[in-house]
Design a protein around this motif. Structure first.
Motif, short mmCIF file in Angstrom:
data_model
loop_
_atom_site.label_atom_id
_atom_site.label_comp_id
_atom_site.label_asym_id
_atom_site.label_seq_id
_atom_site.Cartn_x
_atom_site.Cartn_y
_atom_site.Cartn_z
N VAL A 154 -6.22 2.83 -3.70
CA VAL A 154 -6.81 2.72 -2.36
C VAL A 154 -8.29 2.40 -2.47
CG1 VAL A 154 -5.23 4.28 -1.12
CG2 VAL A 154 -7.22 5.21 -2.31
N GLN B 197 -8.75 1.14 12.60
CA GLN B 197 -9.10 -0.27 12.41
C GLN B 197 -9.45 -0.50 10.96
OE1 GLN B 197 -12.16 -0.61 15.23
NE2 GLN B 197 -11.18 -2.28 16.34
N GLN B 198 -8.96 -1.58 10.42
CA GLN B 198 -9.21 -1.90 9.01
C GLN B 198 -10.71 -2.07 8.77
OE1 GLN B 198 -7.06 -5.39 7.90
NE2 GLN B 198 -6.75 -4.68 5.82
N THR C 88 0.41 1.75 8.23
CA THR C 88 -0.39 0.65 7.68
C THR C 88 0.14 -0.70 8.15
OG1 THR C 88 -1.00 1.98 5.77
CG2 THR C 88 -1.15 -0.42 5.51
N ASP D 193 -2.47 -2.87 10.14
CA ASP D 193 -3.11 -3.98 9.39
C ASP D 193 -2.25 -5.24 9.27
OD1 ASP D 193 -4.90 -1.94 8.94
OD2 ASP D 193 -4.50 -1.75 6.80
N SER E 67 10.59 5.83 8.84
CA SER E 67 11.75 6.67 9.23
C SER E 67 12.60 6.07 10.34
CB SER E 67 11.28 8.04 9.72
OG SER E 67 10.25 8.53 8.93
N MET E 68 11.93 5.55 11.38
CA MET E 68 12.66 5.10 12.57
C MET E 68 12.85 3.59 12.63
SD MET E 68 13.48 7.86 14.00
CE MET E 68 14.02 7.37 15.64
N ARG F 120 10.71 1.12 12.61
CA ARG F 120 9.83 0.51 13.64
C ARG F 120 9.16 -0.77 13.15
NH1 ARG F 120 5.35 4.11 15.28
NH2 ARG F 120 5.54 5.23 13.31
N LEU G 246 10.88 10.73 -0.02
CA LEU G 246 10.37 9.75 -0.98
C LEU G 246 11.04 9.88 -2.35
CD1 LEU G 246 6.52 9.63 -0.23
CD2 LEU G 246 8.30 8.06 0.53
N GLU H 299 -0.01 1.62 -1.87
CA GLU H 299 -1.32 1.17 -1.35
C GLU H 299 -1.75 1.90 -0.08
OE1 GLU H 299 -2.45 -2.87 -1.21
OE2 GLU H 299 -1.53 -3.39 -3.12
N GLY H 300 -1.05 2.96 0.30
CA GLY H 300 -1.49 3.72 1.48
C GLY H 300 -0.44 3.75 2.56
N GLY H 301 -0.81 4.30 3.74
CA GLY H 301 -2.08 4.94 4.01
C GLY H 301 -2.09 6.41 3.62
N GLY H 302 -2.96 7.14 4.28
CA GLY H 302 -3.20 8.52 3.91
C GLY H 302 -2.00 9.44 4.03
P1 NAP Z 1 0.71 5.37 6.65
O1 NAP Z 1 0.53 6.39 5.59
O2 NAP Z 1 0.60 3.94 6.31
O3 NAP Z 1 2.13 5.58 7.35
C1 NAP Z 1 2.46 6.87 7.82
C2 NAP Z 1 3.80 6.85 8.52
O4 NAP Z 1 4.85 6.66 7.57
C3 NAP Z 1 4.11 8.17 9.17
O5 NAP Z 1 3.46 8.31 10.38
C4 NAP Z 1 5.60 8.10 9.28
O6 NAP Z 1 5.95 7.40 10.47
C5 NAP Z 1 6.01 7.26 8.08
N1 NAP Z 1 6.65 8.13 7.10
C6 NAP Z 1 7.98 8.21 6.92
N2 NAP Z 1 8.28 9.09 5.99
C7 NAP Z 1 7.11 9.58 5.55
C8 NAP Z 1 6.80 10.55 4.57
N3 NAP Z 1 7.73 11.16 3.84
N4 NAP Z 1 5.51 10.86 4.38
C9 NAP Z 1 4.54 10.25 5.10
N5 NAP Z 1 4.78 9.32 6.04
C10 NAP Z 1 6.07 8.99 6.26
O7 NAP Z 1 -0.24 5.66 7.90
P2 NAP Z 1 -1.70 6.27 8.06
O8 NAP Z 1 -1.87 7.48 7.23
O9 NAP Z 1 -1.93 6.32 9.52
O10 NAP Z 1 -2.61 5.15 7.44
C11 NAP Z 1 -2.84 3.94 8.12
C12 NAP Z 1 -4.31 3.60 8.05
O11 NAP Z 1 -4.70 3.53 6.69
C13 NAP Z 1 -4.64 2.27 8.69
O12 NAP Z 1 -5.78 2.43 9.51
C14 NAP Z 1 -4.97 1.37 7.51
O13 NAP Z 1 -6.00 0.43 7.84
C15 NAP Z 1 -5.46 2.34 6.49
N6 NAP Z 1 -5.24 1.90 5.11
C16 NAP Z 1 -6.33 1.76 4.31
C17 NAP Z 1 -6.15 1.42 2.97
C18 NAP Z 1 -7.32 1.34 2.05
O14 NAP Z 1 -7.13 1.18 0.82
N7 NAP Z 1 -8.54 1.43 2.54
C19 NAP Z 1 -4.86 1.20 2.47
C20 NAP Z 1 -3.79 1.33 3.34
C21 NAP Z 1 -3.98 1.70 4.65
P3 NAP Z 1 7.49 7.50 10.97
O15 NAP Z 1 7.80 8.97 11.08
O16 NAP Z 1 7.54 6.78 12.23
O17 NAP Z 1 8.31 6.87 9.91
#
Ligand code: NAP
Length: 224
Positions: free
Chosen positions: A7, A21-22, A50, A54, A85-86, A88, A135, A153-156
């Motif tokens: 990341v 926002q990215q 993500t 993004d 999961s869903m 989407r 996972l 590669e993310g996200g958090g």
């Molecule tokens: P995320 O980690 O990309 O996705 C999280 C979603 O994944 C959850 O809300 C969930 O939605 C689904 N999920 C399903 N099973 C899961 C599990 N076992 N554990 C965790 N999640 C699970 O989303 P985020 O944390 O909101 O991160 C997105 C942000 O990170 C964006 O703003 C993007 O720009 C940023 N980003 C930055 C970098 C970087 O390197 N700087 C890299 C990537 C992303 P459902 O329940 O609907 O399935």
């Protein structure tokens, strides 16, 4: 399976803004490094958060690297994996274009019509887990499909879950020269967070490198 989390974070540990926002955190040299990392793996994984924020393509940008993969008998791009999961994932998302194979990991509550649409769009659906994707189970299925080197590669949210499940071998984090702030801004590892000190994931520092205007930290996860 060997799992690497990569990341880019701001100096205060954020992945993006509180509006999700990215943010451009890396410079050109780090972007090259990430492209090499992608070219060296079998699949690149992100969460649905993500994809929705993004719309990444997750492909290898350098054409020589894509050709080198083909010369080694690999697909030109690594596969893409979405944790969703869903189900989407939008049908017009770049991760479901025809540049690479795409796996969508879903839970058992995902609507059948969404699954059918994604399959029709060319994605391969992998069911693992209930409300959320499990996972560990999903990675076992990916391994059966020949994915031995996985780049997360993310996200958090997804990064935290991968650590919590004990699935991560290495972490590389580019720390860039900016403060994003915001208690609700995504960070390197979000999720519920560990409460008990005994549950913390311990890392062993492997290397520190100055890249662009920031620093690249390479950590190995200490196995229990
Ligand atoms: P995320 O980690 O990309 O996705 C999280 C979603 O994944 C959850 O809300 C969930 O939605 C689904 N999920 C399903 N099973 C899961 C599990 N076992 N554990 C965790 N999640 C699970 O989303 P985020 O944390 O909101 O991160 C997105 C942000 O990170 C964006 O703003 C993007 O720009 C940023 N980003 C930055 C970098 C970087 O390197 N700087 C890299 C990537 C992303 P459902 O329940 O609907 O399935």
């Amino acid at each position: 399976m060997h799992v690497v989390v990569n990341v880019a974070v701001s100096a205060d540990g954020k992945l993006s803004t509180r509006a999700r926002q990215q943010v451009r955190i890396s410079g050109p040299d780090d972007a090259e490094r990430v492209d090499r990392l992608r070219a060296d793996c079998d699949a690149v994984l992100v969460g649905i958060g993500t994809v929705l924020a993004d719309d990444p393509s997750l492909t290898v940008k350098d054409s020589d690297r894509r050709l080198a993969r083909r010369d080694h008998g690999e697909t030109t791009n690594p596969a893409r994996v979405v944790v969703d999961s869903m189900a989407r994932t939008p049908l017009d998302a770049r991760v479901v274009d025809d540049e690479a194979r795409t796996y969508v990991l879903v839970g058992d509550g995902a609507p059948n019509d969404r699954l059918a649409s994604l399959e029709e769009a060319g994605a391969e659906v992998v069911a693992a887990g209930h409300e959320r994707v499990d996972l560990s189970d999903a990675f076992d299925v990916l391994e059966e499909h020949g994915i031995d080197r996985l780049l997360v590669e993310g996200g958090g949210e997804v990064v935290y879950s991968a650590f919590e499940a004990g699935l991560v071998d290495d972490l590389t984090a580019f720390v860039g020269p900016l403060i994003v702030g915001g208690r609700d801004a995504p960070s390197l590892a979000d999720g519920e967070g560990f409460v008990d000190v005994a549950d913390f994931v311990e890392l062993e520092l492997q290397d520190v490198e100055r890249i662009d205007e920031g620093v690249l930290l390479r950590w190995r996860v200490e196995q229990e």
